[in-house]
Design a protein around this motif. Structure first.
Motif, PDB file in Angstrom:
ATOM      1  N   PRO A 196     -35.870 -18.193   2.606  1.00 42.33           N
ATOM      2  CA  PRO A 196     -36.085 -19.184   3.671  1.00 42.33           C
ATOM      3  C   PRO A 196     -35.351 -18.829   4.970  1.00 42.33           C
ATOM      4  N   ALA A 197     -34.178 -18.207   4.844  1.00 40.77           N
ATOM      5  CA  ALA A 197     -33.432 -17.822   6.053  1.00 40.77           C
ATOM      6  C   ALA A 197     -34.183 -16.747   6.830  1.00 40.77           C
ATOM      7  N   VAL A 198     -34.790 -15.798   6.105  1.00 46.97           N
ATOM      8  CA  VAL A 198     -35.589 -14.764   6.767  1.00 46.97           C
ATOM      9  C   VAL A 198     -36.813 -15.394   7.434  1.00 46.97           C
ATOM     10  N   SER A 199     -37.478 -16.281   6.714  1.00 51.25           N
ATOM     11  CA  SER A 199     -38.659 -16.952   7.271  1.00 51.25           C
ATOM     12  C   SER A 199     -38.298 -17.736   8.530  1.00 51.25           C
ATOM     13  N   LYS A 200     -37.121 -18.362   8.524  1.00 52.43           N
ATOM     14  CA  LYS A 200     -36.696 -19.134   9.693  1.00 52.43           C
ATOM     15  C   LYS A 200     -36.469 -18.214  10.895  1.00 52.43           C
ATOM     16  N   ARG A 201     -35.866 -17.045  10.653  1.00 49.28           N
ATOM     17  CA  ARG A 201     -35.625 -16.117  11.762  1.00 49.28           C
ATOM     18  C   ARG A 201     -36.932 -15.591  12.337  1.00 49.28           C
ATOM     19  N   ILE A 202     -37.902 -15.347  11.460  1.00 52.80           N
ATOM     20  CA  ILE A 202     -39.211 -14.888  11.941  1.00 52.80           C
ATOM     21  C   ILE A 202     -39.884 -15.997  12.750  1.00 52.80           C
ATOM     22  N   ALA A 203     -39.762 -17.239  12.268  1.00 55.84           N
ATOM     23  CA  ALA A 203     -40.367 -18.370  12.979  1.00 55.84           C
ATOM     24  C   ALA A 203     -39.738 -18.544  14.362  1.00 55.84           C
TER      25      ALA A 203
ATOM     26  N   GLY B 147     -52.768 -14.202   0.919  1.00 52.34           N
ATOM     27  CA  GLY B 147     -52.345 -14.120  -0.471  1.00 52.34           C
ATOM     28  C   GLY B 147     -50.921 -13.630  -0.540  1.00 52.34           C
ATOM     29  N   ARG B 148     -50.697 -12.561  -1.287  1.00 50.37           N
ATOM     30  CA  ARG B 148     -49.354 -11.977  -1.379  1.00 50.37           C
ATOM     31  C   ARG B 148     -49.172 -10.789  -0.437  1.00 50.37           C
ATOM     32  N   THR B 149     -50.184 -10.526   0.376  1.00 50.68           N
ATOM     33  CA  THR B 149     -50.130  -9.381   1.280  1.00 50.68           C
ATOM     34  C   THR B 149     -49.613  -9.804   2.647  1.00 50.68           C
ATOM     35  N   ILE B 150     -48.660  -9.022   3.162  1.00 53.40           N
ATOM     36  CA  ILE B 150     -48.097  -9.275   4.488  1.00 53.40           C
ATOM     37  C   ILE B 150     -48.514  -8.127   5.399  1.00 53.40           C
ATOM     38  N   GLY B 151     -49.131  -8.444   6.522  1.00 61.37           N
ATOM     39  CA  GLY B 151     -49.538  -7.415   7.476  1.00 61.37           C
ATOM     40  C   GLY B 151     -49.184  -7.824   8.891  1.00 61.37           C
ATOM     41  N   LEU B 152     -48.936  -6.835   9.749  1.00 62.36           N
ATOM     42  CA  LEU B 152     -48.610  -7.107  11.143  1.00 62.36           C
ATOM     43  C   LEU B 152     -49.848  -7.558  11.908  1.00 62.36           C
TER      44      LEU B 152
ATOM     45  N   ALA C 165     -37.162  -5.711   9.008  1.00 63.93           N
ATOM     46  CA  ALA C 165     -37.035  -5.628   7.551  1.00 63.93           C
ATOM     47  C   ALA C 165     -38.330  -6.057   6.868  1.00 63.93           C
ATOM     48  N   VAL C 166     -38.962  -7.115   7.355  1.00 62.61           N
ATOM     49  CA  VAL C 166     -40.230  -7.566   6.770  1.00 62.61           C
ATOM     50  C   VAL C 166     -41.334  -6.560   7.056  1.00 62.61           C
ATOM     51  N   ALA C 167     -41.388  -6.064   8.291  1.00 58.93           N
ATOM     52  CA  ALA C 167     -42.443  -5.114   8.673  1.00 58.93           C
ATOM     53  C   ALA C 167     -42.348  -3.832   7.851  1.00 58.93           C
ATOM     54  N   GLU C 168     -41.140  -3.344   7.603  1.00 54.12           N
ATOM     55  CA  GLU C 168     -40.971  -2.069   6.913  1.00 54.12           C
ATOM     56  C   GLU C 168     -41.101  -2.199   5.404  1.00 54.12           C
ATOM     57  N   SER C 169     -40.703  -3.349   4.859  1.00 52.08           N
ATOM     58  CA  SER C 169     -40.785  -3.542   3.405  1.00 52.08           C
ATOM     59  C   SER C 169     -42.100  -4.176   2.979  1.00 52.08           C
ATOM     60  N   GLY C 170     -42.793  -4.848   3.921  1.00 54.33           N
ATOM     61  CA  GLY C 170     -44.037  -5.531   3.589  1.00 54.33           C
ATOM     62  C   GLY C 170     -43.840  -6.755   2.727  1.00 54.33           C
ATOM     63  N   SER C 171     -42.628  -7.308   2.754  1.00 52.37           N
ATOM     64  CA  SER C 171     -42.326  -8.437   1.865  1.00 52.37           C
ATOM     65  C   SER C 171     -41.159  -9.235   2.421  1.00 52.37           C
ATOM     66  N   PHE C 172     -41.295 -10.565   2.433  1.00 50.62           N
ATOM     67  CA  PHE C 172     -40.192 -11.425   2.850  1.00 50.62           C
ATOM     68  C   PHE C 172     -39.065 -11.395   1.823  1.00 50.62           C
ATOM     69  N   SER C 173     -39.418 -11.334   0.547  1.00 52.27           N
ATOM     70  CA  SER C 173     -38.381 -11.334  -0.492  1.00 52.27           C
ATOM     71  C   SER C 173     -37.575 -10.042  -0.473  1.00 52.27           C
ATOM     72  N   ARG C 174     -38.256  -8.893  -0.317  1.00 54.53           N
ATOM     73  CA  ARG C 174     -37.524  -7.625  -0.250  1.00 54.53           C
ATOM     74  C   ARG C 174     -36.675  -7.552   1.018  1.00 54.53           C
ATOM     75  N   ALA C 175     -37.193  -8.086   2.124  1.00 54.95           N
ATOM     76  CA  ALA C 175     -36.413  -8.120   3.360  1.00 54.95           C
ATOM     77  C   ALA C 175     -35.156  -8.965   3.168  1.00 54.95           C
ATOM     78  N   ALA C 176     -35.296 -10.082   2.467  1.00 53.23           N
ATOM     79  CA  ALA C 176     -34.137 -10.943   2.206  1.00 53.23           C
ATOM     80  C   ALA C 176     -33.082 -10.200   1.390  1.00 53.23           C
ATOM     81  N   GLU C 177     -33.528  -9.424   0.398  1.00 51.64           N
ATOM     82  CA  GLU C 177     -32.583  -8.646  -0.408  1.00 51.64           C
ATOM     83  C   GLU C 177     -31.857  -7.618   0.457  1.00 51.64           C
ATOM     84  N   GLN C 178     -32.593  -6.929   1.317  1.00 52.16           N
ATOM     85  CA  GLN C 178     -31.976  -5.913   2.176  1.00 52.16           C
ATOM     86  C   GLN C 178     -30.944  -6.514   3.118  1.00 52.16           C
ATOM     87  N   LEU C 179     -31.230  -7.706   3.620  1.00 51.38           N
ATOM     88  CA  LEU C 179     -30.353  -8.342   4.610  1.00 51.38           C
ATOM     89  C   LEU C 179     -29.302  -9.243   3.971  1.00 51.38           C
TER      90      LEU C 179
END
Length: 301
Positions: free
Chosen positions: A30-37, A52-57, A11-25
């Protein structure tokens, strides 16, 4: 690796955002960040660069991405295979279709399906045909009912159901409307409004003009056929539209070449175990295909 962590990663990889991934799931960020960790701890490598605000693989993230998709598809496939043992037509069916097919072809079929199988939760997505193809290839979609590609991926089972005749049209007050018959080269003297350049439909149109050594004069493009109809009706250019959209608002041009047809149908992944809900949908699509074949004129499609 647990599937929840892999779902969060995708979800994070495809949306490029932790917040958007959280909305999708339907989770907190913080729960998404914990799962990634947790996932990063299991593989011993960072999966994302946060600048910054950019998320990249990271390199590790790019290596994991296709494998994560494969793992989740295999898990879903196993669940469907086990669920099919009950022979119940229930659960969720993820189906994608284009806006045009969803509005003009599927409503009677969907109405009958939901009436016959009330236990199925229909997860319907309206997507461009090209995006739906990729969704079936990636395993995100069980079935797609779309415009069929001229050269489909061999991993897909592709079944034509209907055929659209594309009509050359313009506004009633367009200069071309005064002509009894129009040559392709004459069309090229006027602006066209057509589907986007990466669509299967645009490819069919371009191939016809290229075969005649002509280049399309495209002024505007959009993937929404209803919008193309509006732009044509107000005189922004001529277009090609399915005959179901050609009503009194548009003038159909007589062109000195054979008509262009585009096939519409369904696609499924050859390696995927279909749910009972999906099999029931394919039965209805097959019935629609047989009905369409009985009413199709000889030589069309």
């Amino acid at each position: 690796m647990d599937t929840q962590s892999l779902q969060a990663f995708l979800a994070v990889a495809e949306s490029g955002s932790f917040s958007r991934a959280a909305e999708q799931l339907h989770l907190t960020q913080p729960a998404v960040s914990k799962r990634i960790a947790v996932l990063e701890g299991q593989i011993g490598a960072r999966l994302f660069d946060r600048i910054g605000r950019t998320i990249g693989l990271t390199e590790a993230g790019r290596v994991l991405l296709p494998r994560a998709r494969q793992i989740l598809v295999m898990v879903d496939d196993s669940r469907r295979a086990l669920g099919n043992l009950s022979h119940d037509v229930a659960g969720s069916l993820t189906l994608a279709t284009s806006h045009h097919i969803g509005l003009h072809r599927l409503p009677p079929l969907l109405k009958a399906y939901t009436r016959n199988h009330p236990e199925v939760r229909l997860d319907l997505h309206f997507l461009d045909s090209e995006e739906a193809y990729q969704g079936v290839l990636d395993g995100a979609l069980e079935i797609a009912v779309v415009t069929l590609a001229p050269h489909p991926d061999p991993l897909l089972e592709v079944v034509p159901v209907w055929v659209d005749r594309l009509c050359f049209v313009c506004a009633h007050d367009h200069p071309l409307a005064r002509r009894k018959r129009v040559a392709l080269r004459e069309l090229c003297e006027h602006d066209a409004v057509l589907p986007g350049p990466l669509t299967f439909t645009r490819g069919l149109i371009e191939a016809r003009f290229a075969a005649a050594g002509l280049r399309l004069p495209v002024a505007l493009s959009t993937n929404y056929l209803e919008t193309l109809k509006m732009m044509t009706a107000i005189g922004l250019g001529w277009s090609l539209l399915p005959e179901r959209l050609v009503a009194g608002e548009l003038h159909e041009l007589a062109i000195d070449c054979p008509p262009i047809h585009r096939p519409l149908g369904y696609i499924v992944h050859r390696s995927r175990t279909l749910s009972n809900a999906a099999r029931a949908m394919l039965e209805q699509l097959e019935a629609a295909r047989e009905a369409a074949a009985r009413t199709t004129a000889p030589g069309v499609g």
